[in-house]
Scaffold this motif. Structure first.
Motif, PDB file in Angstrom:
ATOM      1  N   ARG A  49      71.233 -24.587  -2.771  1.00 38.66           N
ATOM      2  CA  ARG A  49      72.453 -25.161  -2.181  1.00 38.66           C
ATOM      3  C   ARG A  49      73.634 -24.962  -3.116  1.00 38.66           C
ATOM      4  NH1 ARG A  49      68.931 -29.375  -0.402  1.00 38.66           N
ATOM      5  NH2 ARG A  49      69.664 -30.784  -2.051  1.00 38.66           N
ATOM      6  N   ALA A  52      74.709 -21.404  -2.799  1.00 33.73           N
ATOM      7  CA  ALA A  52      75.523 -21.271  -1.587  1.00 33.73           C
ATOM      8  C   ALA A  52      76.947 -21.760  -1.815  1.00 33.73           C
ATOM      9  CB  ALA A  52      74.881 -22.044  -0.437  1.00 33.73           C
ATOM     10  N   SER A  53      77.098 -22.837  -2.586  1.00 36.73           N
ATOM     11  CA  SER A  53      78.430 -23.353  -2.888  1.00 36.73           C
ATOM     12  C   SER A  53      79.249 -22.321  -3.670  1.00 36.73           C
ATOM     13  CB  SER A  53      78.301 -24.656  -3.688  1.00 36.73           C
ATOM     14  OG  SER A  53      79.568 -25.210  -3.956  1.00 36.73           O
ATOM     15  N   ASN A  56      80.221 -19.475  -1.243  1.00 37.96           N
ATOM     16  CA  ASN A  56      81.302 -19.861  -0.325  1.00 37.96           C
ATOM     17  C   ASN A  56      82.655 -19.936  -1.025  1.00 37.96           C
ATOM     18  OD1 ASN A  56      79.441 -20.065   1.753  1.00 37.96           O
ATOM     19  ND2 ASN A  56      79.130 -22.272   1.478  1.00 37.96           N
ATOM     20  N   THR A  57      82.635 -20.422  -2.267  1.00 33.33           N
ATOM     21  CA  THR A  57      83.891 -20.502  -3.024  1.00 33.33           C
ATOM     22  C   THR A  57      84.460 -19.107  -3.267  1.00 33.33           C
ATOM     23  OG1 THR A  57      83.194 -22.550  -4.122  1.00 33.33           O
ATOM     24  CG2 THR A  57      84.934 -21.266  -5.193  1.00 33.33           C
ATOM     25  N   ALA A  59      83.720 -16.333  -1.592  1.00 36.60           N
ATOM     26  CA  ALA A  59      84.051 -15.697  -0.314  1.00 36.60           C
ATOM     27  C   ALA A  59      85.422 -16.147   0.181  1.00 36.60           C
ATOM     28  CB  ALA A  59      82.985 -16.032   0.721  1.00 36.60           C
ATOM     29  N   THR A  60      85.722 -17.434   0.008  1.00 31.80           N
ATOM     30  CA  THR A  60      87.038 -17.951   0.399  1.00 31.80           C
ATOM     31  C   THR A  60      88.132 -17.370  -0.488  1.00 31.80           C
ATOM     32  OG1 THR A  60      86.059 -20.015   1.200  1.00 31.80           O
ATOM     33  CG2 THR A  60      88.419 -20.044   0.672  1.00 31.80           C
ATOM     34  N   ARG A  65      83.561 -11.765   4.211  1.00 31.46           N
ATOM     35  CA  ARG A  65      82.640 -12.430   5.141  1.00 31.46           C
ATOM     36  C   ARG A  65      81.242 -12.424   4.543  1.00 31.46           C
ATOM     37  NH1 ARG A  65      79.490 -10.865   9.792  1.00 31.46           N
ATOM     38  NH2 ARG A  65      80.134  -8.692   9.545  1.00 31.46           N
ATOM     39  N   THR A  66      80.581 -13.563   4.566  1.00 35.30           N
ATOM     40  CA  THR A  66      79.227 -13.647   4.026  1.00 35.30           C
ATOM     41  C   THR A  66      78.310 -14.374   5.006  1.00 35.30           C
ATOM     42  OG1 THR A  66      79.612 -15.772   2.896  1.00 35.30           O
ATOM     43  CG2 THR A  66      80.062 -13.753   1.633  1.00 35.30           C
ATOM     44  N   THR A  67      77.016 -14.081   4.884  1.00 40.33           N
ATOM     45  CA  THR A  67      75.988 -14.907   5.514  1.00 40.33           C
ATOM     46  C   THR A  67      75.058 -15.368   4.406  1.00 40.33           C
ATOM     47  OG1 THR A  67      74.696 -12.896   5.999  1.00 40.33           O
ATOM     48  CG2 THR A  67      76.068 -13.792   7.780  1.00 40.33           C
ATOM     49  N   PHE A  68      74.397 -16.506   4.625  1.00 39.84           N
ATOM     50  CA  PHE A  68      73.496 -17.073   3.622  1.00 39.84           C
ATOM     51  C   PHE A  68      72.259 -17.570   4.352  1.00 39.84           C
ATOM     52  CE2 PHE A  68      71.786 -20.145   0.655  1.00 39.84           C
ATOM     53  CZ  PHE A  68      72.082 -19.631  -0.605  1.00 39.84           C
ATOM     54  N   TYR A 278      78.751 -17.357  -7.194  1.00 38.22           N
ATOM     55  CA  TYR A 278      80.142 -16.914  -7.293  1.00 38.22           C
ATOM     56  C   TYR A 278      80.228 -15.502  -7.881  1.00 38.22           C
ATOM     57  CZ  TYR A 278      85.114 -16.902  -8.395  1.00 38.22           C
ATOM     58  OH  TYR A 278      86.445 -16.578  -8.459  1.00 38.22           O
TER      59      TYR A 278
END
Length: 324
Positions: A49, A52-53, A56-57, A59-60, A65-68, A278
């Protein structure tokens, strides 16, 4: 007339400059078009998790674009391979993977690379040498650190039990190897037994109980990932062995932090999964756009946590990321 010619010349030069700029931009991939498929071992643990954080950070921040998506458990390499196939068929620009088995995905990753897909491994790598970069803990060194921490707690004879996870996973192999290398330098150490269990806290607890019943002189245990650490802690609590068995374990979540507080675990080797996620996106993007030469490995830091430094201010983000 001269002024008019100068203006025309300036306009031509400006247009030419703009055309060159647009051509240069079109030669690189627009961030909005980039698709990176992130495939962890599984997505339910605190560790992943946090990965994933980090993903996402990044990717933003970079506008990709990402998938997890991972398997249901950390032994299910077949589902992980299906996810790799899906990423290939979806024409992903990059695949970021924490490999369940160091060998079982090599052919698919080689296929991905042959199709121009960048492959980055995080946390647990593969034996295939065509990846662009591996990002994660220096697993051998973290194994050595675990050995040194155990030795620092017991001046006398250490009779050690090892509780490891999936034996075909590269980080499990490397951590135990580093641990053993360091312990071979110590004269008052005896390895009583080493067991491998699936990444499930209940089964790790059962394995720990059996280990202790078969080796009653064990006075120290090392566990090498989140689930084995929890399993060992549960069994130390159940058998009321907090005062006579030293435990060094890996990874942090709310329960394992509680075990530090309650003396069921003495040391936690805390990794930095946020950084792994990241940096993986950052490195994948660099490789996609050929902006930089990646080093083969990029190591992330670890922190040794004990009751004495658990609540030190500078350690809070490292130790308690799950509180956000």
């Amino acid at each position: 007339m001269t002024c008019l010619k100068s203006k025309k010349l300036w306009l031509v030069m400006a247009c030419f400059s703009l055309a060159i700029t647009l051509m240069a931009c079109s030669a690189s991939v627009s961030h909005e078009q980039v698709y990176i498929a992130v495939i962890p071992k599984q997505g339910k643990s605190s560790f992943f998790r946090e990965v994933a954080s980090g993903v996402n950070t990044a990717a933003t921040e970079y506008g990709v674009r990402t998938t997890f998506e991972g398997a249901q458990n950390e032994e299910d390499y077949e589902t992980q391979n299906s996810l790799i196939k899906r990423a290939i068929h979806a024409n992903a620009d990059a695949i970021v993977i924490s490999a369940i088995d160091e060998n079982k995905s090599n052919e698919l990753l080689e296929e991905a690379v042959s199709k121009g897909i960048v492959v980055i491994t995080i946390d647990s790598g593969v034996t295939y040498d065509g990846i662009s970069q591996h990002i994660g803990t220096d697993n051998k060194e973290s194994g050595r650190i675990a050995a040194k921490e155990l030795c620092s707690m017991e001046p006398g004879q250490l009779n050690i039990g090892i509780v490891n996870f999936e034996k075909h996973t590269k980080n499990a192999i490397e951590r135990e190897a580093g641990f053993m290398e360091q312990m071979e330098k110590e004269s008052s150490v005896r390895i009583m037994d080493s067991v491998s269990t699936v990444s499930n806290a209940s089964e790790a607890a059962d394995a720990t109980k059996e280990l202790l019943e078969q080796n009653p002189t064990i006075n120290a245990i090392v566990a090498f990932n989140e689930y084995t650490s929890l399993g060992v802690g549960y069994m130390i609590r159940e058998m009321n062995r907090q005062d006579d068995i030293h435990v060094v374990a890996f990874d942090n979540n709310a329960e394992s932090i509680g075990m530090i507080e309650n003396n069921e675990i003495d040391r936690l080797i805390v990794q930095n999964p946020f950084a792994m996620g990241y940096l993986a996106i950052e490195s994948a993007l660099k490789e996609i756009e050929k902006r930089d030469t990646l080093t083969p490995e990029q190591f992330t830091e670890v922190l040794v946590v004990s009751r004495s430094n658990l609540y030190e201010y500078e350690n809070q983000k490292f130790v308690f990321p799950f509180e956000d």
